[in-house]
Write a protein that holds these residues in place. Structure first.
Motif, short mmCIF file in Angstrom:
data_model
loop_
_atom_site.label_atom_id
_atom_site.label_comp_id
_atom_site.label_asym_id
_atom_site.label_seq_id
_atom_site.Cartn_x
_atom_site.Cartn_y
_atom_site.Cartn_z
N ALA A 84 118.49 55.89 88.82
CA ALA A 84 117.67 54.70 88.99
C ALA A 84 116.34 55.06 89.66
N PRO A 85 115.27 54.29 89.37
CA PRO A 85 113.99 54.50 90.04
C PRO A 85 114.13 54.32 91.56
N VAL A 86 113.41 55.12 92.33
CA VAL A 86 113.43 55.00 93.79
C VAL A 86 112.13 54.31 94.21
N GLN A 87 112.26 53.08 94.72
CA GLN A 87 111.07 52.27 94.99
C GLN A 87 110.15 52.92 96.03
N ALA A 88 110.73 53.59 97.04
CA ALA A 88 109.89 54.21 98.08
C ALA A 88 109.00 55.31 97.47
N VAL A 89 109.54 56.01 96.50
CA VAL A 89 108.75 57.06 95.83
C VAL A 89 107.62 56.42 95.03
N ILE A 90 107.95 55.33 94.34
CA ILE A 90 106.92 54.61 93.55
C ILE A 90 105.83 54.09 94.48
N ASP A 91 106.21 53.52 95.60
CA ASP A 91 105.23 52.94 96.53
C ASP A 91 104.28 54.01 97.08
N GLY A 92 104.84 55.16 97.42
CA GLY A 92 104.01 56.26 97.92
C GLY A 92 103.00 56.70 96.87
N ALA A 93 103.46 56.82 95.62
CA ALA A 93 102.57 57.25 94.54
C ALA A 93 101.52 56.18 94.24
#
Ligand SMILES: N[C@@H](CCC(=O)N[C@@H](CS)C(=O)NCC(=O)O)C(=O)O
Length: 208
Positions: free
Chosen positions: A124-133
């Motif tokens: 599943a997508p990791v939201q914290a990684v998406i937010d950082g990017a």
């Protein structure tokens, strides 16, 4: 020449589209991304990083997609696409470095989480990684948005290697589920669509 690629990879699309755009004769060899194809001793002789794309031209074994597309463009003497004039060329190379280190890294992280991982069934997508990017995306998207205020493509009104390199994630970014906030960057959004309409780019669009 032989090009080793895999489907759906932005780095490979960049190389395949360059070959098509410049009408070069290159044998395309497709490799699996997750089936061990890239880890065989034979393939590691070609690219010790175990990644695609890689190009073979006689004794030369070349990896890193931006180096590959520069080599291909010079093989074709593609003056408009990758000029030999130092100032024009350096401008394009500058955008390639910028893409690789900043913009594409941010975009690539977002679409890896939101599109590629689900597609490849890698979790599943990791939201914290998406937010950082996303923080980085906004920082660098402003720069590209401004650059595209007055030109249709990054280095002028026709496509160059700068567009093929910086735009290599276009197909993934333009998917609704990508979560790349293009609505805030209308110039970038139009430019991605313009790039998708370049015949060589259109021809190499991944099929899902
Ligand atoms: N910086 C490299 C990146 C190459 C790369 O990471 N390719 C991906 C496909 S887009 C790959 O082969 N991944 C397989 C792996 O890392 O195991 C380039 O521009 O060529």
């Amino acid at each position: 020449m032989k090009l080793y690629t895999t489907p759906v990879s932005p780095n490979c699309r960049k190389a395949e589209a360059t070959i098509d755009h410049l009408n070069l004769e290159v044998e395309i060899i497709s490799k699996g991304l997750t089936n061990g194809d890239l880890e065989t001793p034979e393939y590691l002789q070609i690219n010790p990083n175990g990644a695609v794309p890689a190009l073979e031209d006689g004794e030369l074994k070349l990896w890193e997609s931006n180096a590959i597309v520069q080599y291909l463009a010079d093989q074709a003497n593609a003056e408009a696409f990758f000029p030999r004039d130092l100032k024009k060329r350096t401008n394009i190379v500058r955008w390639q470095f910028w893409g690789c280190l900043h913009f594409n890294r941010a975009v690539g992280t977002i679409v890896w989480e939101t599109v590629a991982k689900p597609l490849l069934q890698l979790g599943a997508p990791v939201q914290a990684v998406i937010d950082g990017a996303l923080d980085n995306f906004h920082r660098y998207a402003q720069v590209l948005e401004q650059q595209l205020d007055h030109t249709r493509f990054i280095a002028g009104d026709s496509p160059t290697l700068a567009d093929f390199s910086v735009g290599d994630h276009s197909a993934l970014v333009l998917l609704e589920q990508s979560q790349v906030p293009l609505h805030k960057y209308p110039n970038i959004k139009s430019w991605y669509h313009r790039l998708e309409a370049v015949p060589a780019w259109e021809k190499t669009r991944p099929s899902w």
